[in-house]
Each structure stands twice: as structure tokens, then as C-alpha cells.
Enzyme design. Sequence first.
Site, short mmCIF file in Angstrom:
data_model
loop_
_atom_site.label_atom_id
_atom_site.label_comp_id
_atom_site.label_asym_id
_atom_site.label_seq_id
_atom_site.Cartn_x
_atom_site.Cartn_y
_atom_site.Cartn_z
N SER A 13 -43.46 -1.79 -65.68
CA SER A 13 -44.67 -0.97 -65.84
C SER A 13 -45.08 -1.02 -67.31
O SER A 13 -44.25 -1.33 -68.18
CB SER A 13 -44.33 0.48 -65.47
OG SER A 13 -45.36 1.37 -65.87
N TYR A 22 -39.12 8.22 -65.30
CA TYR A 22 -39.82 6.95 -65.00
C TYR A 22 -39.83 6.04 -66.23
O TYR A 22 -39.52 4.85 -66.14
CB TYR A 22 -41.25 7.29 -64.56
CG TYR A 22 -42.05 6.13 -64.01
CD1 TYR A 22 -41.91 5.73 -62.69
CD2 TYR A 22 -42.98 5.46 -64.81
CE1 TYR A 22 -42.65 4.68 -62.17
CE2 TYR A 22 -43.73 4.41 -64.30
CZ TYR A 22 -43.57 4.03 -62.99
OH TYR A 22 -44.32 2.99 -62.49
P1 NAD Z 1 -45.97 2.74 -53.39
O1 NAD Z 1 -45.52 4.17 -53.24
O2 NAD Z 1 -47.22 2.29 -52.74
O3 NAD Z 1 -44.81 1.76 -52.98
C1 NAD Z 1 -43.48 2.02 -53.28
C2 NAD Z 1 -42.64 1.24 -52.28
O4 NAD Z 1 -41.28 1.55 -52.51
C3 NAD Z 1 -42.96 1.64 -50.83
O5 NAD Z 1 -42.91 0.51 -50.01
C4 NAD Z 1 -41.85 2.61 -50.52
O6 NAD Z 1 -41.57 2.67 -49.12
C5 NAD Z 1 -40.72 1.97 -51.28
N1 NAD Z 1 -39.60 2.86 -51.52
C6 NAD Z 1 -39.60 4.11 -52.04
N2 NAD Z 1 -38.36 4.62 -52.03
C7 NAD Z 1 -37.56 3.66 -51.50
C8 NAD Z 1 -36.18 3.60 -51.22
N3 NAD Z 1 -35.37 4.62 -51.45
N4 NAD Z 1 -35.71 2.46 -50.64
C9 NAD Z 1 -36.52 1.43 -50.34
N5 NAD Z 1 -37.84 1.44 -50.60
C10 NAD Z 1 -38.34 2.55 -51.17
O7 NAD Z 1 -46.02 2.47 -54.98
P2 NAD Z 1 -46.56 1.24 -55.85
O8 NAD Z 1 -47.58 1.78 -56.77
O9 NAD Z 1 -46.88 0.08 -54.99
O10 NAD Z 1 -45.27 0.94 -56.74
C11 NAD Z 1 -44.49 -0.22 -56.61
C12 NAD Z 1 -43.79 -0.52 -57.92
O11 NAD Z 1 -44.78 -0.78 -58.92
C13 NAD Z 1 -42.95 0.64 -58.45
O12 NAD Z 1 -41.77 0.16 -59.03
C14 NAD Z 1 -43.85 1.25 -59.52
O13 NAD Z 1 -43.11 1.92 -60.49
C15 NAD Z 1 -44.53 0.01 -60.05
N6 NAD Z 1 -45.77 0.27 -60.76
C16 NAD Z 1 -46.84 0.80 -60.12
C17 NAD Z 1 -48.00 1.01 -60.85
C18 NAD Z 1 -49.22 1.56 -60.21
O14 NAD Z 1 -50.17 1.88 -60.92
N7 NAD Z 1 -49.29 1.66 -58.88
C19 NAD Z 1 -48.06 0.70 -62.20
C20 NAD Z 1 -46.95 0.16 -62.82
C21 NAD Z 1 -45.80 -0.05 -62.08
#
Ligand code: NAD
Length: 257
Positions: free
Chosen positions: A139, A152
Site C-alpha cells: 500500500s 495497517y
Molecule cells: P477487499 O475487502 O475488497 O478484499 C479483501 C480480500 O481479502 C477479500 O477477498 C476478503 O475475502 C479477503 N480476506 C479478508 N480476510 C481474510 C482472511 N482471514 N482469509 C482469507 N481472505 C481474507 O479489499 P481490497 O481493497 O481489495 O484489498 C486487497 C488488498 O489491497 C489488501 O491487502 C489491502 O490492504 C490492499 N490495498 C487496498 C487499497 C485500496 O484502496 N482498496 C489500497 C492499498 C492497498
Amino acid sequence: MTVSGKTAVVTGSNSGIGLGVAQELARAGANVILNSFTDRPEDHALAESLAKEHGVAVRYIAADMSKGEDCRALIEKAGKCDILVNNAGVQYVAPIDEFPIEKWNAIIAINLTSAFHTTAAALPMMREAGWGRVVNIASAHGLTASPFKSAYVSAKHGIVGMTKTVALETAGQGITCNAICPGYVLTPLVEAQIPEQMKVHDMDRETVIREVMLERQPSRQFATVEQIGGTVVFLCSAAADQITGTTISVDGGWTAM
Ligand code: NAD
């Protein structure tokens, strides 16, 4: 070398960025293992529809990334892991002195420790194959901080450090390890932060999006899941053979400031 015919395991891939990454890898010809902690008919249906859409093999394997044994079992059940995308992640926002310990533990386990276990389980398979890619979805918070996100930010800085270590341990073995650092991507995880941020900052939804969330993203545009997936596919290409141990920001200029 292309990803065609390779097997990619993407953790946390039944929604958001993980699903977008799985889509782009499947579009490029990789066989994909989808994962989350649920085991619902719709999870398996998602795998079937992705397989049909792209003409590749797609399986859904339920495994809870907060549990070390589940992380290792995911890789073992996959049977083959040429490309590992550590994407599963959760978020919680609160001042550090009010931060619930169970939320801290869950964020560190899912966002950081899971990648330790999956990487440890996958590297022997990659070494055996003489080729491998580990891509950690970190991130902008792996490079910089924001208030109220102590767990985080700690987990994401940690995974950037682990990325560098794994790169050094695999250098010259046909294996690379890199981290992608997205800015804000509009996914369910971000959507879920909006009410908390509205409360913390005492603002309405539109103002929080413009003034708080995208305030640090100079483009004032969310990144897309397709852009993150495309960056993963690039890191799996021959052009990226010598890119290892680094971070690639996809953040509209956030970390340039
Ligand atoms: P999201 O909530 O849409 O997806 C998260 C995924 O992780 C889902 O598929 C969920 O089912 C899964 N998950 C959660 N807990 C779990 C567990 N215990 N075991 C297995 N799977 C689990 O979120 P996202 O925004 O797509 O985030 C995905 C990654 O991207 C994360 O690591 C997040 O930190 C990172 N990220 C997101 C953003 C953003 O703006 N969306 C920015 C930077 C980084």
C-alpha cells in the site's frame, strides 16, 4: 517467459483488488487459485465463471489467512505455485490508544504474517521449477503513514521489508519478489472505511472522499483493480526478470509528495 500455463495463487481474491488481479492473470493465460476464508457456493461459482470467460483452469480454495496452518495448506492444496500474490487484507481505523488489541492482532496476522507462511510454503515449489514470482500487495501506507491506522501502516511497512528480504534470499534463482503499493482503489475495503472516516473527521461522505481520502492522491482519481492486475502481469513478464526487492507505486502521485 509469459504467464500462460503458469499457476497463480491469489490470496483474498473473491472481491476487490484480489479478484481484479485474478482476472488479469487469467486473461493473460494463467491458471488461477482463488481464495478467501468463506466456502460458499458463490465462491466456487466465481471460479467457474472466470475459467469459462478466459479458457483457463480456476479453482477456489477456502483458507483463513489469519491462521498459519491454513496459509500453508492453501499452497499445498494448490499443488503448484509459480506466481504467489499475497493480497488478503483487512483494515480498522482508530486512534492508537483506543485501538482494540484483537483488531491489531487480526490486521498483523492477515496483512503480514499470512505472507510469511504462504511465501515459505511456495518458495520450494518455485525453486524446483527454477522460476517464480512473489508479488505482495502492500500500500502507499507501506511507504508513508496516516493517523488512526497504526496496525495497517505497521503491517504494510512490514511487508515491504519482507519483500526485500525474500528478494535477497531468492536472487539469481529465477525468482523475484516485489511489492505493489496502491493508493486508493475503490473496493469494498475502502467503501467500509468511509463511515468510520466520516465519524473520525465529522464530515459527510462526499467531503471525506474528496478532502480526506483523495486529498493525498494528487490525481484525485481512484486507481482501478485492472491497473493493479496489469502491474502484477508486468512483474510476471520477462521484462521484469531483473526487477526484485522493490516497490511499485500505483497511487496517482501520492508518495511523490
Ligand atoms: P477487499 O475487502 O475488497 O478484499 C479483501 C480480500 O481479502 C477479500 O477477498 C476478503 O475475502 C479477503 N480476506 C479478508 N480476510 C481474510 C482472511 N482471514 N482469509 C482469507 N481472505 C481474507 O479489499 P481490497 O481493497 O481489495 O484489498 C486487497 C488488498 O489491497 C489488501 O491487502 C489491502 O490492504 C490492499 N490495498 C487496498 C487499497 C485500496 O484502496 N482498496 C489500497 C492499498 C492497498
